[in-house]
Design a protein around this motif. Structure first.
Motif, PDB file in Angstrom:
ATOM      1  N   TRP A   1       0.822  -1.207   0.000  1.00 51.86           N
ATOM      2  CA  TRP A   1       0.000   0.000   0.000  1.00 51.86           C
ATOM      3  C   TRP A   1       0.856   1.257   0.000  1.00 51.86           C
ATOM      4  O   TRP A   1       0.543   2.237  -0.678  1.00 51.86           O
TER       5      TRP A   1
ATOM      6  N   GLU B   1       0.588   3.953  -3.011  1.00 51.18           N
ATOM      7  CA  GLU B   1       0.229   5.335  -2.687  1.00 51.18           C
ATOM      8  C   GLU B   1       1.326   6.316  -3.054  1.00 51.18           C
ATOM      9  O   GLU B   1       1.077   7.526  -3.131  1.00 51.18           O
TER      10      GLU B   1
ATOM     11  N   PHE C   1      -5.066   2.021  -8.939  1.00 55.83           N
ATOM     12  CA  PHE C   1      -5.124   1.522  -7.573  1.00 55.83           C
ATOM     13  C   PHE C   1      -4.911   2.607  -6.522  1.00 55.83           C
ATOM     14  O   PHE C   1      -5.119   2.358  -5.329  1.00 55.83           O
TER      15      PHE C   1
ATOM     16  N   PRO D   1      -5.491   5.575  -3.974  1.00 51.01           N
ATOM     17  CA  PRO D   1      -6.728   6.013  -3.308  1.00 51.01           C
ATOM     18  C   PRO D   1      -7.381   7.219  -3.973  1.00 51.01           C
ATOM     19  O   PRO D   1      -8.615   7.345  -3.957  1.00 51.01           O
TER      20      PRO D   1
ATOM     21  N   VAL E   1      -9.295   5.745  -6.847  1.00 53.58           N
ATOM     22  CA  VAL E   1     -10.378   4.926  -6.302  1.00 53.58           C
ATOM     23  C   VAL E   1     -11.524   5.822  -5.829  1.00 53.58           C
ATOM     24  O   VAL E   1     -12.706   5.559  -6.098  1.00 53.58           O
TER      25      VAL E   1
ATOM     26  N   ARG F   1     -14.632  -9.649  -4.246  1.00 53.02           N
ATOM     27  CA  ARG F   1     -14.715  -8.249  -3.826  1.00 53.02           C
ATOM     28  C   ARG F   1     -13.333  -7.626  -3.655  1.00 53.02           C
ATOM     29  O   ARG F   1     -13.094  -6.828  -2.746  1.00 53.02           O
ATOM     30  N   SER F   2     -12.409  -7.981  -4.543  1.00 54.16           N
ATOM     31  CA  SER F   2     -11.059  -7.427  -4.457  1.00 54.16           C
ATOM     32  C   SER F   2     -11.050  -5.972  -4.903  1.00 54.16           C
ATOM     33  O   SER F   2     -11.940  -5.506  -5.633  1.00 54.16           O
ATOM     34  N   ASN F   3     -10.019  -5.248  -4.469  1.00 50.92           N
ATOM     35  CA  ASN F   3      -9.837  -3.866  -4.903  1.00 50.92           C
ATOM     36  C   ASN F   3      -9.431  -3.784  -6.370  1.00 50.92           C
ATOM     37  O   ASN F   3      -9.570  -2.736  -6.997  1.00 50.92           O
ATOM     38  N   ILE F   4      -8.935  -4.886  -6.905  1.00 49.84           N
ATOM     39  CA  ILE F   4      -8.444  -4.901  -8.276  1.00 49.84           C
ATOM     40  C   ILE F   4      -9.572  -5.119  -9.274  1.00 49.84           C
ATOM     41  O   ILE F   4      -9.593  -4.527 -10.350  1.00 49.84           O
TER      42      ILE F   4
ATOM     43  N   LYS G   1     -14.622  -4.751  -6.535  1.00 54.64           N
ATOM     44  CA  LYS G   1     -15.162  -3.475  -6.052  1.00 54.64           C
ATOM     45  C   LYS G   1     -15.278  -2.420  -7.152  1.00 54.64           C
ATOM     46  O   LYS G   1     -16.340  -1.813  -7.324  1.00 54.64           O
ATOM     47  N   PRO G   2     -14.199  -2.160  -7.929  1.00 51.47           N
ATOM     48  CA  PRO G   2     -14.360  -1.163  -9.002  1.00 51.47           C
ATOM     49  C   PRO G   2     -15.350  -1.591 -10.069  1.00 51.47           C
ATOM     50  O   PRO G   2     -16.061  -0.755 -10.630  1.00 51.47           O
TER      51      PRO G   2
END
Length: 318
Positions: free
Chosen positions: A108, A112, A123, A125, A128, A167-170, A173-174
């Motif tokens: 992370w 970031e 990816f 924030p 996102v 439900r991954s961020n990759i 979710k998106p």
């Protein structure tokens, strides 16, 4: 009923052709060559192959492609220093750090550190948050590819029921945000979801990104449903040879679905194609120019293009 395969290879090729066209225009009209920098830590065989594929396709569409191959024991500080240098390099428009990273590095913190305007993986924030707020952003490549694949067989998604497994961020979710913005009623599910088969049986579209081979069975599907298989799992065939399989039991699902993506040859090529498109978008956006290739949420493709895509894909599948 036998489902029609959705030819991800053919669709990705058309995206790459559009990117190549606009890259050539940028070069001739603005003297700009968009640049993509890919950072790989370690020598994981699958990641190495994927990075080489990205570099090869980037060069094929005219992008300036750079690879930074770092040893598995590289320090986090050294990696962050490289990212800072790439952030400051105006010839670099897109930065991608290949995941996963070794355990001693805070993923992370690394993600970031990437300049959000160069975050072609989508990816950061910042991106996102803008995606969630419905604002223009760099969006993860696989969800963009999934929405494009769906749009090749149905142009208006309003009112459709969708189940997204994973439900991954990759991906998960998106993707739920993109489909919700398109007017779908989206149910986010996972392996632990109760009554998962019943949820799928009521869905017009089922997308599985759970990473579980053969999870979605044929009798889970509504007849005529659109099935998008994001899973890439390693298995052994009847001869003992290794093979790639998806999350969907393909031989069962093809007898019940209306449209289905194969593995391989479905979602995978779209992910790399949209990485190239994101790099082009980042290059023109950073300079205040007008975007040409953009994701489906902004409906850059005309209905004519989508109709042509659908006709070409169906022809390729038969």
């Amino acid at each position: 009923m036998t489902a029609i395969p959705i030819n991800g290879n053919a669709i990705a090729e058309r995206i790459r052709a559009r990117v190549a066209r606009d890259v050539a225009l940028l070069k001739t009209q603005r003297d700009i060559t968009p640049g993509l920098a890919v950072v790989l830590v370690g020598n994981d065989p699958a990641s190495s192959v994927y990075v080489k594929t990205k570099a090869r396709q980037a060069q094929a569409v005219g992008l300036k492609s750079q690879q930074f191959l770092l040893p598995v024991h590289v320090g986090e500080t050294e990696l962050l220093t490289l990212i800072e240098e790439l952030n400051s390099d105006d010839s670099v428009d897109g930065i991608l750090v290949q995941l996963p990273l070794p355990g001693h590095i805070d993923s992370w913190r690394v993600l970031e550190a990437i300049d959000p305007s160069k975050d072609v993986d989508g990816f950061h924030p910042y991106n996102v948050g803008r995606l969630a707020a419905g604002r223009p952003a760099l969006v993860p490549c696989t969800p963009l590819g999934v929405v494009h694949l769906i749009n090749t067989v149905v142009s208006d998604l309003k009112g459709l029921d969708v189940v997204v497994i994973g439900r991954s961020n990759i991906v998960g979710k998106p993707l739920a945000v993109l489909l919700g913005d398109a007017g779908c009623t989206v149910t986010g599910a996972q392996l632990q979801t109760r009554n998962l088969p019943d949820l799928c049986r009521n869905a017009d579209i089922v997308v599985s990104a759970a990473g579980y081979a053969g999870l979605v069975r044929g009798d889970w599907l509504k007849p005529g449903a659109i099935v998008i298989d994001v899973g890439i799992n390693r298995a052994i065939d009847s001869t003992g040879a290794p093979k790639l399989v998806g999350d969907v039991a393909f031989a069962e699902a093809i007898k019940r679905a209306g449209y289905i993506t194969p593995v391989p040859g479905g979602v995978g090529p779209m992910t790399v194609a949209y990485l190239l498109a994101n790099t082009l978008n980042a290059a023109v956006s950073r300079r205040g120019l007008q975007l040409s290739i953009d994701h489906e949420r902004d409906q850059v493709q005309s209905s004519c293009h989508r109709a042509q895509d659908r006709a070409a894909d169906l022809q390729a599948a038969t």
